[in-house]
Design an enzyme around this catalytic site. Structure first.
Site, short mmCIF file in Angstrom:
data_model
loop_
_atom_site.label_atom_id
_atom_site.label_comp_id
_atom_site.label_asym_id
_atom_site.label_seq_id
_atom_site.Cartn_x
_atom_site.Cartn_y
_atom_site.Cartn_z
N HIS A 81 0.85 -1.19 0.00
CA HIS A 81 0.00 0.00 0.00
C HIS A 81 0.89 1.24 0.00
O HIS A 81 2.00 1.23 0.56
CB HIS A 81 -0.87 0.06 1.26
CG HIS A 81 -2.17 -0.67 1.17
ND1 HIS A 81 -2.79 -1.22 2.27
CD2 HIS A 81 -2.99 -0.93 0.13
CE1 HIS A 81 -3.92 -1.79 1.91
NE2 HIS A 81 -4.07 -1.63 0.61
N CYS B 228 -2.10 2.80 9.18
CA CYS B 228 -3.11 1.79 8.86
C CYS B 228 -4.28 1.82 9.84
O CYS B 228 -5.42 1.54 9.46
CB CYS B 228 -2.49 0.40 8.87
SG CYS B 228 -1.38 0.05 7.50
#
Length: 270
Positions: free
Chosen positions: A167, A261
């Site tokens: 990511h 996150c």
């Protein structure tokens, strides 16, 4: 002089956190997970945010969704508009409706679920007026055009090439409206060139910083909350006038996640 700006965050307590499948290189179901420790570490992060003056709201965790703690993946919220994630992996698909329902019931009118794979702030990071958008492992590159149309902001496509940094928020951190930190080897040569052109004064992370997810960080413009093991990055931030705040989220790293996150920013209208 750098100044902090109060942030509005959404988080999800890791009540059901576990590693029972593998959808990134960090996840190994054979390794034991201490869920109670994960909750304790997560609570420390929440307290840090509150002590810094930020607003933290909570979404209820759902049994059977062990990765729901990674709230950043649930959506991208800019100018009071929410584009809800469409997850690549079947194990996480059910998280999207939970985040959509929370946003709808908490004042975000008509949140839209993405039409193509888009993993929220995991791959979308706002820097000033630009929306940096990652692809290569999770979010479909077609989602970049969808996000640009939805938010009406320029989208800069960046290609990730190292599966350990699957990511965008694992390889790049936004420090303020003009400054980023990133790990060049995580990006394709063309994307590295784009980042050098757009951010010539960027903070460059070392391999050691990247390996402890030091770039999976949040910033209010002054205080940068990051994994405590990213000591080289913290030293660089101090020389730039930022105030690094180290936290230990080592248990959540077993699932390939850390500070950012766990943190979805809820940006109201400008």
């Amino acid at each position: 002089m750098r100044t902090a700006r109060n942030r509005h965050y959404l988080m999800c307590r890791p009540t059901y956190f576990d590693v029972v499948y593998s959808i990134n290189p960090w996840m190994d179901p054979a390794k034991p997970v201490d869920t109670a420790l994960a909750v304790t570490q997560w609570e420390q992060l929440r307290r840090v945010y509150e002590d810094l003056g930020h607003t933290v709201e909570l979404i209820d965790p759902v049994d059977g969704l062990p990765d729901m703690v990674f709230a950043a993946n649930g959506a991208t919220v800019i100018d009071g508009r929410a584009l809800v994630a469409k997850f690549r992996d079947a194990e996480r698909v059910a998280e999207a409706p939970a985040y959509r329902d929370w946003l709808h019931t908490h004042g975000f009118a008509d949140p839209r679920t993405a039409e193509v794979v888009n993993e929220g702030e995991g791959d979308y990071l706002l820097v000033g007026d630009l929306l940096l958008a990652g692809t290569g492992f999770r979010s479909d590159p077609r989602s970049h055009a969808e996000a640009q149309e939805f938010f009406g902001r320029p989208v800069i496509s960046l290609t990730l090439v190292d599966p350990d940094y699957y990511h965008l928020d694992t390889a790049l951190a936004v420090l303020d409206d003009e400054t980023i930190a990133y790990y060049p080897p995580a990006f394709s040569p063309g994307s590295q060139a784009v980042l050098r052109r757009l951010f010539p004064e960027a903070v460059i992370a070392t391999d050691a910083d990247a390996r402890v997810f030091g770039l999976n960080a949040t910033s209010d413009g002054l205080n940068v909350v990051l994994p405590q093991g990213a000591t080289d990055l913290a030293a660089q931030l101090r020389t730039r006038g930022f105030a690094p705040v180290g936290v230990d989220l080592s248990e959540l790293l077993k699932a390939g996640g850390s500070v950012k996150c766990c943190t979805l920013e809820l940006r109201s209208g400008s």
